[in-house]
Design a protein around this motif. Structure first.
Motif, short mmCIF file in Angstrom:
data_model
loop_
_atom_site.label_atom_id
_atom_site.label_comp_id
_atom_site.label_asym_id
_atom_site.label_seq_id
_atom_site.Cartn_x
_atom_site.Cartn_y
_atom_site.Cartn_z
N TYR A 71 -7.58 -4.80 -19.81
CA TYR A 71 -6.67 -3.66 -19.70
C TYR A 71 -7.34 -2.33 -19.37
CZ TYR A 71 -3.21 -6.90 -21.38
OH TYR A 71 -2.37 -7.99 -21.49
N GLY A 72 -8.65 -2.28 -19.41
CA GLY A 72 -9.32 -1.04 -19.02
C GLY A 72 -9.03 -0.63 -17.60
N ARG A 73 -8.83 -1.62 -16.73
CA ARG A 73 -8.58 -1.28 -15.33
C ARG A 73 -7.20 -0.68 -15.11
NH1 ARG A 73 -8.36 -7.06 -15.40
NH2 ARG A 73 -6.49 -7.98 -14.44
N TYR A 74 -6.35 -0.71 -16.15
CA TYR A 74 -5.03 -0.08 -16.06
C TYR A 74 -4.97 1.24 -16.83
CZ TYR A 74 -3.97 -4.80 -14.50
OH TYR A 74 -3.98 -6.00 -13.83
N GLY A 75 -6.13 1.72 -17.25
CA GLY A 75 -6.19 3.01 -17.92
C GLY A 75 -6.09 2.95 -19.43
N PHE A 76 -6.07 1.75 -20.02
CA PHE A 76 -6.04 1.62 -21.47
C PHE A 76 -7.47 1.68 -22.02
CE2 PHE A 76 -2.03 -0.24 -20.27
CZ PHE A 76 -1.17 0.01 -21.34
N GLY A 77 -7.60 2.27 -23.20
CA GLY A 77 -8.87 2.27 -23.89
C GLY A 77 -8.68 1.91 -25.35
N PRO A 78 -9.65 1.24 -25.99
CA PRO A 78 -9.52 0.89 -27.41
C PRO A 78 -9.56 2.15 -28.27
CG PRO A 78 -11.73 0.36 -26.60
CD PRO A 78 -10.93 0.78 -25.41
N ALA A 79 -8.48 2.39 -29.01
CA ALA A 79 -8.34 3.63 -29.77
C ALA A 79 -8.45 3.42 -31.27
CB ALA A 79 -7.01 4.30 -29.44
N THR A 80 -8.23 2.19 -31.75
CA THR A 80 -8.50 1.86 -33.15
C THR A 80 -9.21 0.52 -33.21
OG1 THR A 80 -6.55 0.54 -33.80
CG2 THR A 80 -6.26 2.93 -33.72
N TRP A 81 -9.90 0.31 -34.33
CA TRP A 81 -10.59 -0.95 -34.58
C TRP A 81 -10.07 -1.53 -35.88
CZ3 TRP A 81 -14.96 -3.05 -31.76
CH2 TRP A 81 -15.19 -2.36 -30.56
#
Length: 418
Positions: free
Chosen positions: A128-138
């Protein structure tokens, strides 16, 4: 092989829902055909225009669904979110750009609707990084070795004047929603739960052929106020020496005060025959290990990315949250999706409020919209991202200043999967 142009990607109508559900089950390696009762229950999730499919020769070969959600930003404000779920591509149709087409349609619609962010729980990290999503919580799961924890086995209840009661599903549906609202007003990363969520989690609506009813327990403070609820299951395992070796698995635990959390974890570790407690996914800085006399008795068994965020409106996202210090920062945001790119000035005041607007001033930091998402909820460090080459300092010291503004004293946490 059908050409990409001949595969139809579009929202489904209600009559196509069974085919869509079958394709989703195949994508997730579940039993393809659902019982009619379960299929009818799942129709409650269908919203016209929010369930998308790819069709090849009339057969559904990819699925995608989104629904309305609210996400708690730093400081307690809720922002409208486009929650993405049920994403599959059949194994016969991989690598044909079907997810890209479905995602582009959905995010464009979310932007048009006025959603500030999109959210999802990623089954696999690289997608999903290629769609502009980034991991925001762990999320972190511990397994508690109960005999090693050092707790007093004679414990019979909270020592703060509160009490713990076993309750039924109806009690959870009565008290749970208000308790969750209290949690999400104070915890960045928490998402909203609708009435259907509570019905599904308590078995009033069943999405699966087998529903194993959990145990439910409520903590009430000395004043009688409900401050915590937990749902858990237990196995039935005995050793060769006729010794009980049972494990409790926590499905979810909500506490709005440290006293509630302490009492609930203490209760779970005090159940007769239980030698291990698996905590379910918690915040990485959860207080749990330090509720135990020996924190080493809680061993980390899972630690991974959890909630992914895609920012759709930089100005509204940055103005929705609060800040740890006063300062000003110019961000150059790149967005290959064309939804949120640009140059923005963030101004944070000493009282924690922030304003944001497009600017032509020289940037202090340059970053992709996915990296902005990892910073937005306060969990990640701009200094770390700069060291990894994922953020570029255009002005010396800008990453450290970004950390002073954006990072939070406690880590964000999303307790839900969707």
């Amino acid at each position: 092989m059908t050409s990409r142009a001949d595969i139809d990607v579009r929202p489904i109508d209600a009559s196509e829902f069974p085919d869509w559900q079958r394709a989703m089950n195949i994508g997730f390696l579940h039993r393809p055909t659902l019982d009619e009762e379960i299929l009818d229950a799942r129709r409650a999730q269908f919203t016209p225009g929010r369930s998308t499919a790819a069709f090849d020769g009339g057969r559904c070969v990819a699925t995608f669904r989104s629904f309305a959600q609210e996400l708690t930003a730093v400081g307690g404000a809720a922002v409208p979110a486009d929650a993405v779920t049920n994403v599959t591509v059949s194994p016969t149709h991989r690598r044909r750009g079907l997810l890209t087409r479905m995602m582009a349609q959905d995010l464009a619609a979310a932007k048009e609707r006025g959603d500030v962010v999109a959210t999802l729980i990623a089954a696999e990290y690289p997608i999903y990084g290629r769609y502009g999503f980034g991991p925001a919580t762990w999320a972190t799961e511990w397994t508690i070795d109960v005999p090693r924890a050092g707790l007093d086995p004679r414990w019979a209840g909270p020592e703060d004047g509160g009490r713990i009661d076993l309750v039924d599903a109806e009690d959870v549906r009565k008290h749970g929603p208000e308790l969750h609202e209290r949690l999400r007003r104070s915890q960045p990363g928490v998402v909203s739960r609708d009435e259907l969520w509570w019905k599904v989690t308590t078995g009033a609506v069943r999405f699966h052929a087998t529903f194993h009813e959990p145990y439910y327990v409520i903590y009430r403070s000395a004043s009688g106020e409900v401050e915590g609820i937990a749902a858990y299951t237990a196995d039935d395992k005995w050793g060769d020496g006729k010794q009980p070796l049972n494990t409790v698995r926590v499905k979810w635990l909500t506490g709005v005060t440290p006293a509630a959390e302490r009492a609930l974890w203490r209760y779970l570790c005090s159940i007769d025959w239980v030698v291990a407690v698996k905590t379910g996914y918690r915040a990485p800085d959860d207080l749990l290990p330090h509720f135990l006399p020996d924190p080493r008795a809680a061993a980390v068994t899972t630690h991974a990315d959890w909630l992914w965020v895609r920012i759709l409106d930089v100005v509204r996202a940055l103005e929705a949250r609060t800040y740890e210090a006063a300062g000003s920062l110019v961000l150059e945001v790149a967005d290959a999706g064309g939804l949120a790119g640009g140059r923005y000035r963030l101004e944070a005041s000493a009282d924690g409020a922030g304003t944001c607007a497009p600017t032509t001033d020289n940037p202090d930091l340059s970053l992709d919209v996915a990296e902005l998402a990892t910073l937005w909820l306060g969990d990640e460090s701009a200094v770390r991202l700069a060291a990894l080459g994922r953020v570029r300092e255009e002005r010396a010291g800008a990453a450290r200043q970004a950390d002073a503004l954006l990072r939070t004293s406690r880590r964000p946490w999303c307790p839900d999967i969707f």
